[in-house]
Structures are given as structure tokens and as C-alpha cells.
Design an enzyme around this catalytic site. Structure first.
Site, PDB file in Angstrom:
ATOM      1  N   THR A   1      38.795  38.242  47.091  1.00  0.00           N
ATOM      2  CA  THR A   1      37.536  38.946  47.356  1.00  0.00           C
ATOM      3  C   THR A   1      36.843  39.395  46.084  1.00  0.00           C
ATOM      4  O   THR A   1      35.713  39.880  46.132  1.00  0.00           O
ATOM      5  CB  THR A   1      37.771  40.163  48.277  1.00  0.00           C
ATOM      6  OG1 THR A   1      38.835  40.949  47.749  1.00  0.00           O
ATOM      7  CG2 THR A   1      38.115  39.714  49.686  1.00  0.00           C
TER       8      THR A   1
ATOM      9  N   ASP B   1      52.943  27.282  43.019  1.00  0.00           N
ATOM     10  CA  ASP B   1      53.761  26.521  42.082  1.00  0.00           C
ATOM     11  C   ASP B   1      54.073  25.179  42.740  1.00  0.00           C
ATOM     12  O   ASP B   1      53.542  24.868  43.811  1.00  0.00           O
ATOM     13  CB  ASP B   1      55.046  27.302  41.756  1.00  0.00           C
ATOM     14  CG  ASP B   1      55.558  27.047  40.347  1.00  0.00           C
ATOM     15  OD1 ASP B   1      55.632  25.864  39.965  1.00  0.00           O
ATOM     16  OD2 ASP B   1      55.870  28.019  39.638  1.00  0.00           O
TER      17      ASP B   1
END
Length: 244
Positions: free
Chosen positions: A127, A68
Site C-alpha cells: 500500500t 525466494d
């Protein structure tokens, strides 16, 4: 030997029910250095599971991947430390200023509480992101591992303690950024388990041999018929591999 293995084990509590998570904490604390509380569990049960882990004198890693504007991340980092975490992560792609803000907020709150400064890791590439996704969906014309290493450099520049990265990148990250720069590897699958939705995976031995400081174990244990036996099999696999 077993204590050294335990220090590296991070168990992902990615489960549906709070009672199930508590049961894993009860049964697997002897084998687990750190319990990972991710978005699934945290958004469902908030501080209840965190307080339970702390009551059991176990460590927890708050895996919420903050991303953010810097001020918002700084305040969130302060709250994370206020609630007892000593280990959390942010997205490297939030930029250096955002990561610096996380470091500043977390350390400030730790100092106020007279606590040790927390371990903060930067998430490089999930991943679940393959080379094909990187190139065709994100339109980033780079090798996924090379891009992850560039993000790791930003994390170090920002003052983070290390990164979350696949086992594919560990050796190169250690080579470029130093052995003291920590790497946590998700996508870890024992030799006997299924791959699931992870694209860039490795066995525990492969990850540790390449230099991983922490390895995240998840469904191989939490979906096993006998989780304790599954964890013992992982310990045996690591011991037999001779990497520790």
C-alpha cells in the site's frame, strides 16, 4: 457484534522493544483477533514474541512476505508452521511455482503435526506503492489496482487462501475470485488518525463494506496515548457504521 469485529482486527506489532510488544498483547487481546508479527519485530526478537502470543492463547500472523526460489520458500514455510503459525504470507510476484511451494511445504508440515492447514496469503502490491511509483520507478505501464487484481488471480491459481491488498481492490477481487477468497487490507486508518506513509488507505468501515475479511490496524493504536481507548474508538466507529 463485538466478536465479529474482533475476528476482523489484525493488530500490527510494529514496535521497537519486546516489552512494548508484550504489553500490547496483554492489553489488547480482548479486542484483537490476530497479532501481526512483521519483519521489524521478528528480526529483533524471533520466536520470543511468537511464543509469548501463543502462551496467551492468541493468534499470530507472521508477516515476513516470503520471496525466494521455490525450494527455499517451501522449507521456510515448513519452519513457519513448525514454530506455531497458522497464518503467513508470500509475495505474489515470486510467481505461481513459488506460491505452490509455500502451500505444499506448509500443508505437509501441518499434516505431520496434525494441525489444520494454515491460511496463506499472497501480497499483491504494497500500500506504499502509488500509481506514480508503479509507472515511473518500476516502469510498469499498468493501473496499480488492475495489476494487483492480476496478481490475486495468480495467488488463487497457486492454491493460496487469499491475498493482501488495499481496500481499493477488495470488491473487484471478491467479484472475480469469490467471496471465500480472503482479503486482508493494510493501510487502514480510522477517521481520526493520520495517514503516515501509506498511499492507498481506507477507513475500517470502507474496507469492511467492500468485503475485507481482515483489516490491519497499526499506528492509530500503537502510537496512541491510550491504546485501549483508541481500539474502543475503532470498535465504536465500526459499530456506528453499520457494516457488521
Amino acid at each position: 457484534m463485538k466478536e465479529k469485529i474482533k475476528e476482523k482486527i489484525v493488530l500490527a506489532l510494529d514496535v521497537e522493544k519486546i516489552d512494548e510488544a508484550k504489553d500490547f498483547v496483554d492489553k489488547l487481546s480482548p479486542y484483537t483477533g490476530t497479532f501481526k508479527v512483521g519483519l521489524q519485530l521478528f528480526t529483533g526478537y524471533g520466536l520470543e514474541i511468537i511464543n509469548y502470543i501463543l502462551e496467551k492463547n492468541s493468534n499470530f500472523f507472521l508477516d515476513v512476505k516470503l520471496h525466494d526460489i521455490p525450494n527455499t520458500v517451501k522449507k521456510a514455510a515448513e519452519n513457519i508452521i513448525q514454530n506455531g503459525a497458522s497464518f503467513f504470507n508470500v509475495h505474489c510476484q515470486g510467481g505461481v511455482e513459488m506460491m505452490k511451494a509455500a502451500r505444499e511445504g506448509a500443508d505437509k508440515k501441518a499434516d505431520e503435526l496434525n494441525k489444520k492447514h494454515p491460511v496463506i496469503l499472497g501480497v499483491t502490491m504494497l500500500t506504499s506503492i502509488s500509481q506514480e511509483i508503479m509507472n515511473n520507478e518500476f516502469k510498469i505501464d499498468k493501473n496499480v489496482s488492475n495489476y494487483a487484481i492480476e496478481l490475486a488471480k495468480l495467488a488463487k491459481k497457486a492454491g493460496l487462501d487469499g491475498v493482501v491488498a488495499s481496500a481499493d481492490e477488495v470488491a473487484e477481487i471478491k467479484k472475480r475470485l469469490g467471496d471465500d477468497f480472503k482479503v486482508l487490507c493494510p493501510g487502514i486508518r480510522p477517521l481520526w488518525s493520520l495517514k503516515d506513509d501509506q498511499k492507498r488507505i481506507a477507513t475500517p468501515n470502507e474496507a469492511i463494506k467492500r468485503g475485507a475479511d481482515y483489516i490491519v490496524i497499526g499506528r492509530a493504536v500503537t502510537k496512541a496515548e491510550n491504546p485501549v481507548l483508541a481500539m474502543e474508538k475503532i470498535y465504536e466507529e465500526i459499530e456506528n457504521g453499520g457494516v457488521i
